[in-house]
Design an enzyme around this catalytic site. Structure first.
Site, PDB file in Angstrom:
ATOM      1  N   GLY A 131       0.858  -1.255  -0.035  1.00 31.45           N
ATOM      2  CA  GLY A 131       0.055  -0.082  -0.118  1.00 31.45           C
ATOM      3  C   GLY A 131       0.909   1.457  -0.217  1.00 31.45           C
ATOM      4  O   GLY A 131       1.029   1.872   0.985  1.00 31.45           O
ATOM      5  N   TYR A 132       1.359   1.549  -1.105  1.00 37.85           N
ATOM      6  CA  TYR A 132       2.043   2.660  -1.301  1.00 37.85           C
ATOM      7  C   TYR A 132       1.262   3.852  -1.976  1.00 37.85           C
ATOM      8  O   TYR A 132       1.011   5.029  -1.496  1.00 37.85           O
ATOM      9  CB  TYR A 132       3.532   2.690  -1.888  1.00 37.85           C
ATOM     10  N   GLU A 248      15.202  -4.064  -5.998  1.00 39.74           N
ATOM     11  CA  GLU A 248      13.912  -4.452  -6.651  1.00 39.74           C
ATOM     12  C   GLU A 248      14.001  -4.106  -8.410  1.00 39.74           C
ATOM     13  O   GLU A 248      13.486  -4.722  -9.055  1.00 39.74           O
ATOM     14  CB  GLU A 248      12.674  -3.289  -6.268  1.00 39.74           C
ATOM     15  N   SER A 371       7.653   4.741 -13.339  1.00 40.71           N
ATOM     16  CA  SER A 371       7.639   4.960 -14.779  1.00 40.71           C
ATOM     17  C   SER A 371       8.959   5.161 -15.480  1.00 40.71           C
ATOM     18  O   SER A 371       9.831   5.759 -14.767  1.00 40.71           O
ATOM     19  CB  SER A 371       6.447   5.964 -15.012  1.00 40.71           C
TER      20      SER A 371
HETATM   21  C1  LIG Z   1       0.196  -3.112 -13.085  1.00 40.13           C
HETATM   22  C2  LIG Z   1       0.320  -2.060 -11.816  1.00 40.13           C
HETATM   23  C3  LIG Z   1       0.527  -2.739 -10.648  1.00 40.13           C
HETATM   24  C4  LIG Z   1       0.675  -1.717  -9.570  1.00 40.13           C
HETATM   25  N1  LIG Z   1       1.023  -2.231  -8.228  1.00 40.13           N
HETATM   26  C5  LIG Z   1       1.011  -1.371  -7.197  1.00 40.13           C
HETATM   27  C6  LIG Z   1       1.185  -1.805  -5.817  1.00 40.13           C
HETATM   28  O1  LIG Z   1       0.926  -3.053  -5.510  1.00 40.13           O
HETATM   29  N2  LIG Z   1       1.242  -1.167  -4.975  1.00 40.13           N
HETATM   30  C7  LIG Z   1       1.181   0.327  -4.900  1.00 40.13           C
HETATM   31  O2  LIG Z   1       1.389   1.057  -4.061  1.00 40.13           O
HETATM   32  N3  LIG Z   1       1.392   0.956  -6.463  1.00 40.13           N
HETATM   33  C8  LIG Z   1       1.128   0.032  -7.400  1.00 40.13           C
HETATM   34  N4  LIG Z   1       1.286   0.534  -8.720  1.00 40.13           N
HETATM   35  C9  LIG Z   1       1.335   1.940  -8.854  1.00 40.13           C
HETATM   36  C10 LIG Z   1       2.494   2.462  -9.550  1.00 40.13           C
HETATM   37  O3  LIG Z   1       3.589   2.603  -8.561  1.00 40.13           O
HETATM   38  C11 LIG Z   1       2.299   3.876 -10.083  1.00 40.13           C
HETATM   39  O4  LIG Z   1       1.179   3.563 -11.056  1.00 40.13           O
HETATM   40  C12 LIG Z   1       3.175   4.539 -10.626  1.00 40.13           C
HETATM   41  O5  LIG Z   1       3.915   4.958  -9.882  1.00 40.13           O
HETATM   42  C13 LIG Z   1       2.971   5.902 -11.391  1.00 40.13           C
HETATM   43  O6  LIG Z   1       1.945   6.608 -10.686  1.00 40.13           O
HETATM   44  P1  LIG Z   1       0.733   7.300 -11.236  1.00 40.13           P
HETATM   45  O7  LIG Z   1      -0.057   6.114 -11.919  1.00 40.13           O
HETATM   46  O8  LIG Z   1      -0.014   8.006 -10.027  1.00 40.13           O
HETATM   47  O9  LIG Z   1       0.773   8.093 -12.284  1.00 40.13           O
HETATM   48  P2  LIG Z   1       1.393   9.649 -12.302  1.00 40.13           P
HETATM   49  O10 LIG Z   1       2.531   9.922 -11.207  1.00 40.13           O
HETATM   50  O11 LIG Z   1       0.116  10.474 -12.157  1.00 40.13           O
HETATM   51  O12 LIG Z   1       2.040   9.601 -13.652  1.00 40.13           O
HETATM   52  C14 LIG Z   1       1.241   9.859 -15.052  1.00 40.13           C
HETATM   53  C15 LIG Z   1       2.158  10.160 -16.202  1.00 40.13           C
HETATM   54  O13 LIG Z   1       2.791  11.367 -16.056  1.00 40.13           O
HETATM   55  C16 LIG Z   1       4.319  10.977 -16.095  1.00 40.13           C
HETATM   56  N5  LIG Z   1       5.117  11.575 -14.794  1.00 40.13           N
HETATM   57  C17 LIG Z   1       4.700  11.945 -13.741  1.00 40.13           C
HETATM   58  N6  LIG Z   1       5.729  12.693 -13.045  1.00 40.13           N
HETATM   59  C18 LIG Z   1       6.485  13.142 -13.982  1.00 40.13           C
HETATM   60  C19 LIG Z   1       7.675  13.998 -13.938  1.00 40.13           C
HETATM   61  N7  LIG Z   1       8.177  14.842 -12.800  1.00 40.13           N
HETATM   62  N8  LIG Z   1       8.408  14.246 -14.988  1.00 40.13           N
HETATM   63  C20 LIG Z   1       8.218  13.379 -16.287  1.00 40.13           C
HETATM   64  N9  LIG Z   1       7.122  12.703 -16.414  1.00 40.13           N
HETATM   65  C21 LIG Z   1       6.279  12.485 -15.188  1.00 40.13           C
HETATM   66  C22 LIG Z   1       4.307   9.517 -15.511  1.00 40.13           C
HETATM   67  O14 LIG Z   1       5.488   8.949 -16.119  1.00 40.13           O
HETATM   68  C23 LIG Z   1       3.344   8.859 -16.302  1.00 40.13           C
HETATM   69  O15 LIG Z   1       3.372   8.861 -17.853  1.00 40.13           O
HETATM   70  C24 LIG Z   1       1.103  -0.380  -9.844  1.00 40.13           C
HETATM   71  C25 LIG Z   1       0.699   0.114 -11.140  1.00 40.13           C
HETATM   72  C26 LIG Z   1       0.717  -0.676 -12.302  1.00 40.13           C
HETATM   73  C27 LIG Z   1       0.293  -0.097 -13.431  1.00 40.13           C
END
Ligand SMILES: Cc1cc2nc3c(=O)[nH]c(=O)nc-3n(C[C@H](O)[C@H](O)[C@H](O)COP(=O)(O)OP(=O)(O)OC[C@H]3O[C@@H](n4cnc5c(N)ncnc54)[C@H](O)[C@@H]3O)c2cc1C
Length: 389
Positions: A131-132, A248, A371
């Site tokens: 839960g992050y 990781e 990402s």
């Molecule tokens: C299949 C899957 C499993 C997951 N499992 C878990 C889990 O078990 N537990 C958990 O806690 N999380 C989980 N996640 C969440 C994952 O860690 C986040 O989706 C990821 O960190 C991106 O965050 P966000 O979805 O909020 O996108 P955002 O942070 O809103 O980003 C949206 C877009 O903007 C871009 N972006 C954002 N900030 C910047 C920047 N500063 N510069 C350039 N580009 C930027 C990103 O690259 C992305 O393309 C999972 C995600 C997926 C897809």
């Protein structure tokens, strides 16, 4: 010396090549074939026989020390185990307790926490989710707002997590929660363990494009957990969570997903006699060369990890290259599959080829674990020394 300790001594003394052979034949003899090459990650109930077989062999937690039920294997052998499972088409077990929580407790937990939680991971009694992420706090994780407020001997938690993989299937969550609003945002976060059957905790699955239901939203409404469920120091959860990132990312950078997908591409091209076509042959050869480059890059990181015990921020390159290569291979697999690309199951005469399954599994690889854009920012700022955006 018990049987498992003796086997683990044997495992450690084998050469990597000999160990790979032992692993390969053990998997072939012990894997429950009914769940080979599953199109989605399986619920725990279905994957449990395999989980328990690994646990009994001492290979569920290959990196944990032997005194806690692990195999105490070096990283090269841990990765051989992972590669051979992937190559065989073994279902991925619920591994967050092993890969993430275990190392956290071993490094930051109290003796009591280690003695209570680690055996329950090995016995399959506890399965874990992470839960992050929260709505609005994914890439910018340190901005998370789900709050844990101390009330006597308990934390009272309110807020929401999202993208909780296996949230509906796990019975415990390790998470990051805001415990202070003073100072820098990274310095007011704590790492807390929460039973998923807590009163006030609601889990809602989110269907994904592959038809899987393992992603979830998790809501906390005055959820109470004992203060003893905090791991590490108060407000130091960011340090706890970050300590494991290098390992990781090495794990996420493993060539196994790409080599598994390339193997499917090769089988599919043979079925369709596409190696006779110079255009397809050239596209395939490029991908094959990129995979060989990735394996070489990966081995150089393993070498560094073994010598120094950690790797620097440049490990982000490994994550970017693996996830994007995996996507390029599965793009081509889909493109050469004709009408079979539309099947939401493996092709009829070869259960080892599943074009849409591979394509869909590859889509989120450039998002989870940080990402590609964020990894490129890390490389720009921390490896190349470019000014931060
Ligand atoms: C299949 C899957 C499993 C997951 N499992 C878990 C889990 O078990 N537990 C958990 O806690 N999380 C989980 N996640 C969440 C994952 O860690 C986040 O989706 C990821 O960190 C991106 O965050 P966000 O979805 O909020 O996108 P955002 O942070 O809103 O980003 C949206 C877009 O903007 C871009 N972006 C954002 N900030 C910047 C920047 N500063 N510069 C350039 N580009 C930027 C990103 O690259 C992305 O393309 C999972 C995600 C997926 C897809």
């Amino acid at each position: 010396m018990n049987v498992n300790n003796a086997r683990q001594n044997d495992d450690r003394s084998l050469s990597d090549e000999a160990f790979r052979k032992v692993v390969r034949s053990w998997i072939a003899e012990n894997y429950p074939l009914a769940v080979r090459n599953p199109p989605h990650r399986l619920p725990f109930a279905e994957v449990k026989p395999w989980y328990m077989a690994l646990s009994r062999r001492g290979w569920l937690a290959p990196g944990w020390p032997v005194e806690y039920g692990g195999a105490g294997l070096p990283i090269t052998k841990q990765l051989i185990l992972a590669e051979e499972q992937e190559a065989f088409g073994a279902a991925r077990v619920n591994d967050m307790g092993v890969v993430m929580l275990g190392p956290v407790l071993l490094r930051f937990g109290t003796q009591e926490q280690r003695d209570f939680f680690l055996p329950k991971v090995l016995s399959g009694e506890h399965t874990w989710c992470q839960g992050y992420s929260e709505p609005g706090s994914g890439s910018d994780l340190a901005s998370l707002r789900t709050e844990a407020v101390r009330d006597g001997d308990e934390w009272v938690i309110n807020g929401q997590k999202i993208w909780t993989t296996r949230g509906a299937d796990a019975n415990w969550m390790f998470g990051l929660f805001r415990t202070s609003r003073e100072g820098k945002k990274q310095e007011g976060i704590s790492f807390i363990l929460v039973p998923m059957n807590s009163k006030g905790l609601t889990v809602r699955p989110i269907p994904d494009i592959s038809g899987g239901k393992e992603l979830c939203e998790t809501f906390f409404d005055n959820v109470r957990v004992p203060v003893s469920n905090m791991v590490g120091e108060l407000n130091k959860g960011w340090t706890v969570a970050n300590a494991l990132l290098g390992f990781e990312r090495i794990f996420i950078g493993l060539p196994k997903q790409s080599s598994y997908a390339l193997n499917q591409l090769e089988m599919q091209m043979r079925r369709k006699s596409l190696f006779d076509d110079p255009v397809y042959l050239e596209q395939y050869t490029r991908l094959r060369c990129d995979l060989e480059d990735h394996i070489a890059l990966y081995e150089s990181f393993i070498d560094r990890f073994e010598r120094a015990g950690s790797v620097g921020p440049e490990v982000s390159i490994l994550k970017i290259h693996q996830s994007e290569l995996f996507q390029r291979i599965t793009d081509m697999l889909l493109a050469v599959s004709g009408e079979e690309a539309a099947l939401l199951e493996p092709v009829r005469d070869n259960q080892d080829i599943f074009p849409a399954g591979q394509f869909l599994i590859a889509r989120p690889a450039t998002i989870y674990g940080g990402s590609s854009e964020i990894q490129r920012n890390i490389v720009a700022a921390r490896v190349l020394g470019m000014p931060r955006a």
